[in-house]
Design a protein around this motif. Structure first.
Motif, PDB file in Angstrom:
ATOM      1  N   VAL A   1       4.165  -8.026  41.528  1.00  0.00           N
ATOM      2  CA  VAL A   1       4.123  -6.937  42.518  1.00  0.00           C
ATOM      3  C   VAL A   1       5.526  -6.708  43.082  1.00  0.00           C
ATOM      4  O   VAL A   1       5.942  -5.575  43.318  1.00  0.00           O
ATOM      5  CB  VAL A   1       3.116  -7.295  43.643  1.00  0.00           C
ATOM      6  N   PHE A   2       6.269  -7.801  43.278  1.00  0.00           N
ATOM      7  CA  PHE A   2       7.628  -7.688  43.832  1.00  0.00           C
ATOM      8  C   PHE A   2       8.687  -7.733  42.735  1.00  0.00           C
ATOM      9  O   PHE A   2       9.727  -7.096  42.842  1.00  0.00           O
ATOM     10  CB  PHE A   2       7.868  -8.783  44.874  1.00  0.00           C
ATOM     11  N   ALA A   3       8.405  -8.492  41.655  1.00  0.00           N
ATOM     12  CA  ALA A   3       9.405  -8.648  40.597  1.00  0.00           C
ATOM     13  C   ALA A   3       9.797  -7.306  39.966  1.00  0.00           C
ATOM     14  O   ALA A   3      10.924  -7.135  39.498  1.00  0.00           O
ATOM     15  CB  ALA A   3       8.897  -9.611  39.525  1.00  0.00           C
ATOM     16  N   VAL A   4       8.858  -6.330  39.957  1.00  0.00           N
ATOM     17  CA  VAL A   4       9.163  -5.040  39.306  1.00  0.00           C
ATOM     18  C   VAL A   4      10.021  -4.116  40.184  1.00  0.00           C
ATOM     19  O   VAL A   4      10.541  -3.111  39.691  1.00  0.00           O
ATOM     20  CB  VAL A   4       7.876  -4.247  38.929  1.00  0.00           C
ATOM     21  N   LEU A   5      10.177  -4.437  41.455  1.00  0.00           N
ATOM     22  CA  LEU A   5      10.888  -3.505  42.338  1.00  0.00           C
ATOM     23  C   LEU A   5      12.390  -3.520  42.049  1.00  0.00           C
ATOM     24  O   LEU A   5      12.959  -4.557  41.703  1.00  0.00           O
ATOM     25  CB  LEU A   5      10.616  -3.873  43.812  1.00  0.00           C
TER      26      LEU A   5
ATOM     27  N   VAL B   1      11.312 -13.838  41.862  1.00  0.00           N
ATOM     28  CA  VAL B   1      10.277 -14.074  42.880  1.00  0.00           C
ATOM     29  C   VAL B   1       9.730 -15.479  42.649  1.00  0.00           C
ATOM     30  O   VAL B   1       9.364 -15.822  41.523  1.00  0.00           O
ATOM     31  CB  VAL B   1       9.128 -13.036  42.763  1.00  0.00           C
ATOM     32  N   THR B   2       9.711 -16.298  43.691  1.00  0.00           N
ATOM     33  CA  THR B   2       9.262 -17.695  43.545  1.00  0.00           C
ATOM     34  C   THR B   2       8.082 -17.953  44.477  1.00  0.00           C
ATOM     35  O   THR B   2       8.118 -17.588  45.652  1.00  0.00           O
ATOM     36  CB  THR B   2      10.410 -18.660  43.930  1.00  0.00           C
ATOM     37  N   ARG B   3       7.081 -18.582  43.917  1.00  0.00           N
ATOM     38  CA  ARG B   3       5.914 -18.944  44.728  1.00  0.00           C
ATOM     39  C   ARG B   3       6.158 -20.213  45.521  1.00  0.00           C
ATOM     40  O   ARG B   3       6.757 -21.157  44.999  1.00  0.00           O
ATOM     41  CB  ARG B   3       4.760 -19.302  43.796  1.00  0.00           C
ATOM     42  N   ILE B   4       5.615 -20.276  46.709  1.00  0.00           N
ATOM     43  CA  ILE B   4       5.632 -21.527  47.467  1.00  0.00           C
ATOM     44  C   ILE B   4       4.210 -22.049  47.524  1.00  0.00           C
ATOM     45  O   ILE B   4       3.945 -23.214  47.276  1.00  0.00           O
ATOM     46  CB  ILE B   4       6.145 -21.279  48.907  1.00  0.00           C
ATOM     47  N   MET B   5       3.250 -21.149  47.782  1.00  0.00           N
ATOM     48  CA  MET B   5       1.831 -21.537  47.824  1.00  0.00           C
ATOM     49  C   MET B   5       1.317 -21.719  46.400  1.00  0.00           C
ATOM     50  O   MET B   5       1.793 -21.059  45.477  1.00  0.00           O
ATOM     51  CB  MET B   5       0.994 -20.438  48.495  1.00  0.00           C
ATOM     52  N   LYS B   6       0.328 -22.588  46.225  1.00  0.00           N
ATOM     53  CA  LYS B   6      -0.282 -22.783  44.917  1.00  0.00           C
ATOM     54  C   LYS B   6      -1.144 -21.562  44.576  1.00  0.00           C
ATOM     55  O   LYS B   6      -1.781 -20.995  45.457  1.00  0.00           O
ATOM     56  CB  LYS B   6      -1.190 -24.012  44.967  1.00  0.00           C
ATOM     57  N   PRO B   7      -1.201 -21.166  43.282  1.00  0.00           N
ATOM     58  CA  PRO B   7      -2.031 -20.001  42.943  1.00  0.00           C
ATOM     59  C   PRO B   7      -3.525 -20.284  43.063  1.00  0.00           C
ATOM     60  O   PRO B   7      -4.313 -19.388  43.307  1.00  0.00           O
ATOM     61  CB  PRO B   7      -1.644 -19.681  41.504  1.00  0.00           C
ATOM     62  N   TYR B   8      -3.928 -21.558  42.855  1.00  0.00           N
ATOM     63  CA  TYR B   8      -5.359 -21.869  43.028  1.00  0.00           C
ATOM     64  C   TYR B   8      -5.618 -22.059  44.514  1.00  0.00           C
ATOM     65  O   TYR B   8      -4.716 -22.384  45.290  1.00  0.00           O
ATOM     66  CB  TYR B   8      -5.770 -23.105  42.218  1.00  0.00           C
ATOM     67  N   LYS B   9      -6.852 -21.816  44.893  1.00  0.00           N
ATOM     68  CA  LYS B   9      -7.134 -21.767  46.320  1.00  0.00           C
ATOM     69  C   LYS B   9      -8.221 -22.791  46.690  1.00  0.00           C
ATOM     70  O   LYS B   9      -7.950 -23.795  47.331  1.00  0.00           O
ATOM     71  CB  LYS B   9      -7.598 -20.339  46.648  1.00  0.00           C
TER      72      LYS B   9
ATOM     73  N   VAL C   1      12.542  -1.308  50.478  1.00  0.00           N
ATOM     74  CA  VAL C   1      11.340  -1.087  49.655  1.00  0.00           C
ATOM     75  C   VAL C   1      10.518  -2.377  49.567  1.00  0.00           C
ATOM     76  O   VAL C   1       9.289  -2.371  49.696  1.00  0.00           O
ATOM     77  CB  VAL C   1      11.737  -0.582  48.232  1.00  0.00           C
ATOM     78  N   VAL C   2      11.220  -3.514  49.396  1.00  0.00           N
ATOM     79  CA  VAL C   2      10.524  -4.817  49.333  1.00  0.00           C
ATOM     80  C   VAL C   2       9.810  -5.082  50.660  1.00  0.00           C
ATOM     81  O   VAL C   2       8.628  -5.470  50.694  1.00  0.00           O
ATOM     82  CB  VAL C   2      11.533  -5.956  49.016  1.00  0.00           C
ATOM     83  N   VAL C   3      10.520  -4.843  51.748  1.00  0.00           N
ATOM     84  CA  VAL C   3       9.950  -5.125  53.080  1.00  0.00           C
ATOM     85  C   VAL C   3       8.732  -4.226  53.334  1.00  0.00           C
ATOM     86  O   VAL C   3       7.678  -4.693  53.788  1.00  0.00           O
ATOM     87  CB  VAL C   3      11.033  -4.917  54.176  1.00  0.00           C
ATOM     88  N   GLU C   4       8.849  -2.946  52.983  1.00  0.00           N
ATOM     89  CA  GLU C   4       7.729  -2.016  53.203  1.00  0.00           C
ATOM     90  C   GLU C   4       6.513  -2.408  52.361  1.00  0.00           C
ATOM     91  O   GLU C   4       5.378  -2.364  52.817  1.00  0.00           O
ATOM     92  CB  GLU C   4       8.157  -0.567  52.868  1.00  0.00           C
ATOM     93  N   LYS C   5       6.799  -2.797  51.121  1.00  0.00           N
ATOM     94  CA  LYS C   5       5.694  -3.224  50.227  1.00  0.00           C
ATOM     95  C   LYS C   5       4.964  -4.423  50.847  1.00  0.00           C
ATOM     96  O   LYS C   5       3.734  -4.470  50.884  1.00  0.00           O
ATOM     97  CB  LYS C   5       6.272  -3.602  48.851  1.00  0.00           C
TER      98      LYS C   5
END
Ligand code: PEP
Ligand code: MN
Length: 338
Positions: A53-57, A63-71, A16-20
């Motif tokens: 989006v993934f944490a609820v599955l 779920v850990t971010r690697i990229m910064k949320p600001y762009k 399910v995670v992979v498909e999402k």
């Protein structure tokens, strides 16, 4: 983004995670351990995807971010330092730019005296609030449009650019007519409609750090300005709320190198609002320059004892002139000049 599955998560849960992820056009790398599966999600926009989006599955542990949320504010998008032109003064280059003047515009005399004094001592930009965001509705709210007119007069007479705060969307057009640079105050750092409209004005914007905001939230606020194709954004550290109550705000000196590492935007420091007391301003100002600030925003009043706003933290013209002299060798010691 890294999705860590719970110990013993089932294969259908991993699927399910992979498909999402695939439905969101993300690349997927699966790490199948003996007990735990870790799914790495790859894509240039993972910083902007909410982790929920993934944490609820089902079966997902974290779920850990690697990229910064600001762009747009990040060095990942623009590696080289940005330089911002404010009425002919460049902020973000070798010069440590000094912006100084009264907290609030109070009268023509007061503004002209302050303006003459700070220019003579070497400031490049005059500050002065016409619209004041006050904690109490009964405090002096600023001279408003009459204050803007005085700023325009001072700019013309002294030949230096002016910066003033804008506190609401309706005033942006008016303030932009008079000011070379708009200031968004600490209390408005997360006023997103104000940021969007200030971005649209095309004027340079000095964005003060919200005193309860993290550096990440501050850079996300800068993204609102940059998203309007306004790349003339300057960050201003002015102190944050901590448990320490012997000073008005705790100046987060470490935010300067952190910003320099993670963002291409220039960052200046306001030692006055952090200090809350004139006697503390010089040491904090020098520390900021030593830490790599691209400029300082300092409150100076011709007669601090008579000031309608922030007199206690305002420097007198003579104290300001002394500080300017003391700042020079500090700037030189870090390869800059004033
Ligand atoms: C100001 O610069 O006068 C001011 C109100 O600052 P801050 O938004 O940082 O409190
Ligand atoms: Mn002030």
């Amino acid at each position: 983004m890294i999705v860590e599955m719970k110990t013993g998560a089932s294969k259908p849960q991993v699927d399910v995670v992979v498909e999402k992820a695939k439905s969101m056009n993300l690349g997927v790398q699966l790490n199948l351990g003996t007990d735990k599966t870790v799914v790495a999600l790859l894509g240039s926009n993972t910083g902007q995807i909410p982790t929920e989006v993934f944490a609820v599955l089902p079966g997902v542990e974290s779920v850990t971010r690697i990229m910064k949320p600001y762009k747009l504010a990040s060095r990942e998008v623009k590696a080289r330092d940005s330089r911002v032109d404010c009425g002919g003064v460049e902020i973000g280059g070798k010069q440590v730019v000094i912006i100084a003047g009264p907290c609030a515009v109070e009268s023509e005399d007061q503004l002209m005296q302050a303006g003459r004094a700070v220019k003579k001592a070497g400031a490049s930009i005059l500050r002065g609030g016409a619209f004041k965001p006050r904690t109490s509705p009964f405090s002096f709210q600023g001279m408003q449009e009459a204050g803007l007119e005085l700023l325009a007069k001072a700019k013309e007479k002294l030949g230096i650019p002016v910066v003033t705060e804008v506190v609401n969307v309706q005033d942006i057009e008016l303030v932009s007519r008079y000011a070379d640079m708009l200031q968004i105050g600490s209390r408005n750092m997360q006023n997103y409609p104000l940021l969007t409209e200030a971005g649209k004005s095309g004027r340079p914007v000095v964005l003060k750090r919200g005193f309860s905001c993290t550096i990440t939230e501050w850079l996300l606020a800068a993204d609102y300005l940059l998203a309007e194709r306004n790349n003339k954004v300057i960050l201003c550290e002015r102190g944050i709320r901590t448990f320490e109550d012997s000073i008005r705000f705790s100046l987060d000196i470490s935010s300067i190198p952190v910003i320099k590492k993670s963002s291409h935007l220039p960052v200046i420091v306001d030692p006055s609002h952090a200090a809350g007391h004139y006697s503390l301003v010089p040491a904090i100002a020098k520390a900021a320059v030593a830490a790599g600030a691209d400029g300082l925003l300092i409150e100076v009043h011709p007669n601090p004892k008579e000031a309608l706003v922030d007199g206690l933290q305002s420097l007198s013209p003579s104290d300001f002139a002394r500080l300017m002299k003391e700042l020079k060798p500090v700037a030189e010691s870090v390869g800059r000049y004033i």
